[in-house]
Design a protein around this motif. Structure first.
Motif, mmCIF file in Angstrom:
data_model
loop_
_atom_site.group_PDB
_atom_site.id
_atom_site.type_symbol
_atom_site.label_atom_id
_atom_site.label_comp_id
_atom_site.label_asym_id
_atom_site.label_seq_id
_atom_site.Cartn_x
_atom_site.Cartn_y
_atom_site.Cartn_z
ATOM 1 N N THR A 3 0.842 -1.189 0.000
ATOM 2 C CA THR A 3 0.000 0.000 0.000
ATOM 3 C C THR A 3 0.879 1.241 0.000
ATOM 4 O OG1 THR A 3 -1.619 -1.229 1.286
ATOM 5 C CG2 THR A 3 -1.870 1.153 1.219
ATOM 6 N N PRO A 4 0.612 2.181 -0.920
ATOM 7 C CA PRO A 4 1.422 3.401 -0.939
ATOM 8 C C PRO A 4 1.127 4.268 0.282
ATOM 9 C CG PRO A 4 -0.284 3.497 -2.623
ATOM 10 C CD PRO A 4 -0.373 2.152 -1.978
ATOM 11 N N PRO A 5 2.034 5.188 0.598
ATOM 12 C CA PRO A 5 1.795 6.086 1.739
ATOM 13 C C PRO A 5 0.499 6.874 1.559
ATOM 14 C CG PRO A 5 4.029 6.339 0.891
ATOM 15 C CD PRO A 5 3.304 5.425 -0.041
ATOM 16 N N ARG A 6 -0.142 7.213 2.669
ATOM 17 C CA ARG A 6 -1.432 7.906 2.645
ATOM 18 C C ARG A 6 -1.473 9.161 1.762
ATOM 19 N NH1 ARG A 6 -5.841 6.524 5.336
ATOM 20 N NH2 ARG A 6 -5.555 5.179 7.098
ATOM 21 N N PRO A 7 -0.469 10.029 1.817
ATOM 22 C CA PRO A 7 -0.559 11.249 1.004
ATOM 23 C C PRO A 7 -0.558 10.977 -0.504
ATOM 24 C CG PRO A 7 1.188 11.462 2.647
ATOM 25 C CD PRO A 7 0.699 10.040 2.697
ATOM 26 N N ILE A 8 -0.047 9.847 -0.919
ATOM 27 C CA ILE A 8 0.048 9.543 -2.345
ATOM 28 C C ILE A 8 -1.230 8.885 -2.868
ATOM 29 C CG2 ILE A 8 1.330 8.174 -4.040
ATOM 30 C CD1 ILE A 8 3.798 8.670 -2.380
ATOM 31 N N ARG A 9 -1.991 8.236 -2.018
ATOM 32 C CA ARG A 9 -3.189 7.513 -2.465
ATOM 33 C C ARG A 9 -4.186 8.360 -3.231
ATOM 34 N NH1 ARG A 9 -4.970 4.112 2.526
ATOM 35 N NH2 ARG A 9 -2.891 3.915 3.359
ATOM 36 N N PRO A 10 -4.480 9.593 -2.816
ATOM 37 C CA PRO A 10 -5.416 10.409 -3.621
ATOM 38 C C PRO A 10 -4.908 10.664 -5.041
ATOM 39 C CG PRO A 10 -5.156 11.361 -1.444
ATOM 40 C CD PRO A 10 -4.157 10.252 -1.551
ATOM 41 N N TRP A 12 -3.260 8.515 -6.830
ATOM 42 C CA TRP A 12 -3.586 7.295 -7.578
ATOM 43 C C TRP A 12 -5.063 7.292 -7.981
ATOM 44 C CZ3 TRP A 12 -0.249 4.473 -9.962
ATOM 45 C CH2 TRP A 12 1.042 4.313 -9.470
ATOM 46 N N VAL A 13 -5.922 7.758 -7.088
ATOM 47 C CA VAL A 13 -7.361 7.807 -7.410
ATOM 48 C C VAL A 13 -7.599 8.802 -8.545
ATOM 49 C CG1 VAL A 13 -9.653 8.414 -6.519
ATOM 50 C CG2 VAL A 13 -8.084 7.064 -5.111
ATOM 51 N N ILE A 14 -6.967 9.960 -8.475
ATOM 52 C CA ILE A 14 -7.107 10.952 -9.547
ATOM 53 C C ILE A 14 -6.623 10.367 -10.871
ATOM 54 C CG2 ILE A 14 -6.217 13.165 -10.401
ATOM 55 C CD1 ILE A 14 -6.215 14.086 -7.426
ATOM 56 N N LEU A 15 -5.475 9.697 -10.842
ATOM 57 C CA LEU A 15 -4.962 9.059 -12.052
ATOM 58 C C LEU A 15 -5.945 8.001 -12.559
ATOM 59 C CD1 LEU A 15 -2.683 8.687 -14.107
ATOM 60 C CD2 LEU A 15 -1.653 7.030 -12.515
ATOM 61 N N GLY A 16 -6.540 7.254 -11.633
ATOM 62 C CA GLY A 16 -7.531 6.247 -12.023
ATOM 63 C C GLY A 16 -8.715 6.864 -12.745
ATOM 64 N N LEU A 40 -5.280 -0.043 -16.879
ATOM 65 C CA LEU A 40 -4.402 0.866 -16.136
ATOM 66 C C LEU A 40 -5.163 1.593 -15.028
ATOM 67 C CD1 LEU A 40 -2.362 2.349 -19.116
ATOM 68 C CD2 LEU A 40 -1.551 0.729 -17.390
ATOM 69 N N ALA A 41 -6.415 1.972 -15.310
ATOM 70 C CA ALA A 41 -7.231 2.648 -14.291
ATOM 71 C C ALA A 41 -7.478 1.727 -13.098
ATOM 72 C CB ALA A 41 -8.561 3.097 -14.895
ATOM 73 N N ALA A 42 -7.773 0.464 -13.371
ATOM 74 C CA ALA A 42 -7.998 -0.492 -12.279
ATOM 75 C C ALA A 42 -6.741 -0.636 -11.423
ATOM 76 C CB ALA A 42 -8.431 -1.844 -12.838
ATOM 77 N N ALA A 43 -5.583 -0.650 -12.070
ATOM 78 C CA ALA A 43 -4.328 -0.748 -11.316
ATOM 79 C C ALA A 43 -4.117 0.500 -10.455
ATOM 80 C CB ALA A 43 -3.153 -0.937 -12.277
ATOM 81 N N ALA A 44 -4.438 1.667 -11.009
ATOM 82 C CA ALA A 44 -4.288 2.909 -10.238
ATOM 83 C C ALA A 44 -5.263 2.929 -9.067
ATOM 84 C CB ALA A 44 -4.511 4.121 -11.149
ATOM 85 N N ASP A 49 -7.540 3.420 -3.855
ATOM 86 C CA ASP A 49 -8.706 3.111 -3.027
ATOM 87 C C ASP A 49 -9.419 1.901 -3.634
ATOM 88 O OD1 ASP A 49 -11.049 2.987 -1.571
ATOM 89 O OD2 ASP A 49 -11.426 5.140 -1.642
ATOM 90 N N PRO A 50 -9.359 0.762 -2.964
ATOM 91 C CA PRO A 50 -9.965 -0.461 -3.501
ATOM 92 C C PRO A 50 -11.468 -0.336 -3.793
ATOM 93 C CG PRO A 50 -8.584 -0.971 -1.616
ATOM 94 C CD PRO A 50 -8.671 0.526 -1.701
ATOM 95 N N ARG A 51 -12.142 0.613 -3.141
ATOM 96 C CA ARG A 51 -13.574 0.789 -3.430
ATOM 97 C C ARG A 51 -13.785 1.249 -4.861
ATOM 98 N NH1 ARG A 51 -14.997 4.778 1.267
ATOM 99 N NH2 ARG A 51 -12.999 5.487 0.526
#
Length: 128
Positions: A3-10, A12-16, A40-44, A49-51
């Motif tokens: 799991t990436p660090p918390r600040p980076i997760r958003p 990944w969601v934006i990229l998704g 690629l979006a599913a991977a991001a 965020d798995p949801r």
């Protein structure tokens, strides 16, 4: 996958979401593939965020395509044909717009590599 660090997760969601948007454009425009963008979006989303990943995988057609790719089941034969024809058309139609011979040769080589990758490396999904 870690799991990436918390600040980076958003991010990944934006990229998704960006990749999902490009994927939907690919569903509408002829000659523009959509599946690769959804994969690629599913991977991001999985990193962000798995949801959102679950949401994408629950889409009727898209979810099946991404699941098949991830499970190694490959692409239906018709989809492989369409992808290869689209690559050939894209290379053929854009080739005259490239002014340098080195660029033209490079573009043709990339197109050939793309077609060969689809034909030889991606399994053909058999009808169930």
């Amino acid at each position: 996958m870690p799991t990436p660090p918390r600040p980076i997760r958003p991010l990944w969601v934006i990229l998704g979401f960006l990749l999902t948007g490009i994927g939907f454009v690919g569903l509408i425009l002829p000659g523009f593939p959509g599946t690769v963008w959804f994969v690629l979006a599913a991977a991001a989303f999985a990193r962000g965020d798995p949801r959102w990943e679950a949401w994408l995988l629950s889409r009727p057609v898209i979810g099946q395509l991404v699941s098949d790719y991830r499970a190694g089941r490959g692409m239906p034969l018709r989809a492989k044909w369409v992808a290869c024809v689209c690559i050939v058309l894209a290379v053929s139609l854009s080739l005259p717009r490239i002014p340098v011979l080195v660029g033209q040769v490079t573009w043709v080589i990339l197109g050939v590599v793309g077609v060969l990758y689809i034909v030889w490396r991606i399994p053909t999904k058999r009808a169930e």
